[in-house]
Every structure is written in structure tokens, then in C-alpha cells.
Write a protein that holds these residues in place. Sequence first.
Motif, PDB file in Angstrom:
ATOM      1  N   GLU A 150      51.775  23.726  41.412  1.00 51.19           N
ATOM      2  CA  GLU A 150      52.884  23.127  42.146  1.00 51.19           C
ATOM      3  C   GLU A 150      53.750  24.225  42.761  1.00 51.19           C
ATOM      4  O   GLU A 150      53.967  25.284  42.152  1.00 51.19           O
ATOM      5  N   GLU A 172      57.384  30.167  45.579  1.00 53.82           N
ATOM      6  CA  GLU A 172      58.195  29.840  44.411  1.00 53.82           C
ATOM      7  C   GLU A 172      59.267  28.785  44.731  1.00 53.82           C
ATOM      8  O   GLU A 172      59.693  28.695  45.892  1.00 53.82           O
ATOM      9  N   LYS A 175      54.630  26.388  39.627  1.00 49.19           N
ATOM     10  CA  LYS A 175      54.330  25.868  38.289  1.00 49.19           C
ATOM     11  C   LYS A 175      52.823  25.707  38.162  1.00 49.19           C
ATOM     12  O   LYS A 175      52.124  25.453  39.142  1.00 49.19           O
ATOM     13  N   TYR A 176      52.338  25.822  36.912  1.00 46.38           N
ATOM     14  CA  TYR A 176      50.887  25.770  36.701  1.00 46.38           C
ATOM     15  C   TYR A 176      50.585  25.103  35.359  1.00 46.38           C
ATOM     16  O   TYR A 176      51.302  25.311  34.365  1.00 46.38           O
ATOM     17  N   ARG A 177      49.528  24.278  35.371  1.00 40.09           N
ATOM     18  CA  ARG A 177      49.027  23.688  34.136  1.00 40.09           C
ATOM     19  C   ARG A 177      47.553  24.033  34.025  1.00 40.09           C
ATOM     20  O   ARG A 177      46.766  23.732  34.928  1.00 40.09           O
ATOM     21  N   VAL A 184      53.187  21.690  31.887  1.00 38.69           N
ATOM     22  CA  VAL A 184      53.260  22.479  33.112  1.00 38.69           C
ATOM     23  C   VAL A 184      54.260  23.604  32.901  1.00 38.69           C
ATOM     24  O   VAL A 184      55.411  23.353  32.521  1.00 38.69           O
ATOM     25  N   LYS A 185      53.838  24.847  33.146  1.00 32.06           N
ATOM     26  CA  LYS A 185      54.681  26.006  32.895  1.00 32.06           C
ATOM     27  C   LYS A 185      55.001  26.731  34.203  1.00 32.06           C
ATOM     28  O   LYS A 185      54.177  26.771  35.112  1.00 32.06           O
ATOM     29  N   PRO A 186      56.192  27.308  34.296  1.00 30.31           N
ATOM     30  CA  PRO A 186      56.544  28.075  35.496  1.00 30.31           C
ATOM     31  C   PRO A 186      55.755  29.381  35.566  1.00 30.31           C
ATOM     32  O   PRO A 186      55.395  29.962  34.542  1.00 30.31           O
TER      33      PRO A 186
END
Length: 227
Positions: A150, A172, A175-177, A184-186
Motif C-alpha cells: 500500500e 511513502e 505499508k506491506y503485508r 500490515v506493517k509500515p
Amino acid sequence: MPTTITGLVLLVVLLLPGLTFVIVRERSGSDHRTTPFRETGIVVFGSVIAEIITLGLFGVIRVLMPQLTPDVGRLIREGTVYARNQYVAITWWAAGLLLFSCLIAACAALVTRKNPHPSAASAWWIMFDTWFPGENPVVGCVLEDGSYVEGRQASFNVSSDDSPDRDLILVEPLKYRAPGAAEVKPLPWGAACISARQIVTMFVSYPVHPERAEGAGATQASDPAAS
């Protein structure tokens, strides 16, 4: 094809306005890929129209201020003799007329550009430009391996063909999972490039502007069903 340097230079000069028209039009919209014959016709036609207009204006200037313009009659009659004697003026005027022709072609491309019909545009163009142009929305992409990325849309391929051989650039906050993960983490990165070939599903979230929110609120207030 020209076989001499002079012929090559003349070909470039004659076709440069039309090429300018095509390049400006392509960069300002999303068009279908045309056949080589049609694209050549556009370049030639655009060059001819722009150069006819330019020569017409030059003729008017020649009539009004003959002392400031090269003598075309003498150039035709005397040829290289007159050209050698007046090469500075001829060079400046030729370059100026060529640039003016290209400017006319560029303006024509900007004036005649238009958003393509949704049936002739790509899904990316519809989501990123047609509905809310210039918004740079937040985009979420589910990839083939099950992962999720994201970020804010920064650049996309404007081709009207929904081809997998293109990329989407997100910036930026990213976010990524990971595949199989639930959270989902930044990401501590500034940008990400995603291949369209890997995208399975795309989600788009547009910014909410105050005027749109007010309009939506007014619509709901006046709608009995909404109440």
C-alpha cells in the motif's frame, strides 16, 4: 529515404512540427496505439498545417516589413550566391520559423487533447485520472504471492492498453503485508515499483475534500430515504 545530408536535414525540418504534435499529445493524455501508417500520416499532416500557417505569417511580415526579412525572390533566383551573402539572416529566420512551427504544433496538441472515452481507456487511467484527476490517491495492491503493498500513487503508465508489461510507482507512507501474515506493517522506504504482471487486485482510496464532503452531506439531508 534521403541519401544526402541535405536531404536528411530537410526531412527532419519538415517533419519536426508534426513529431512535436504527436509527442505533446501522447504526454498529455492516454491514446490508442495507432498503426505506423496512421502515425506517419498524423506527423506529416501536422507538419504541413503548422508550416503553412508559419509561412503565411512570414508572408504577411514580408509584405509589411520587407527590410527585416530575407528576400525570398532573390533567394530563388540567385540561389547559393544570395544565401552566402545573407547566410546569417537566413539562418536566424529559418530557425525562428521552425521553432514557431513547433510551437504551433504543441499548442494544437494541447488544445485538441481530450480524455479518452472509458471504453477506450485502461482501468488504470480511469481510476487514477478520469474520476479524480491529479489526486494521487492511496493505492493498495494484492500481489500474486498473497502479499499486500500500500502507498500513495506517484506515477503510472498512461497507455490505453491494459498490458501486464508496465509498472506502478507508489511512494511513502508505504505499508506491506507478507504472504500468509495477518498484520500490515509500515515500510521505512520512500518508494516502491510494482509490476502490473504481479498485481491481482487493486484498491484505490481518494482524498476527501471539504467541498465534496459538504456536497455529500447536502445530498443526504435532502434525500428522505437517506434520512
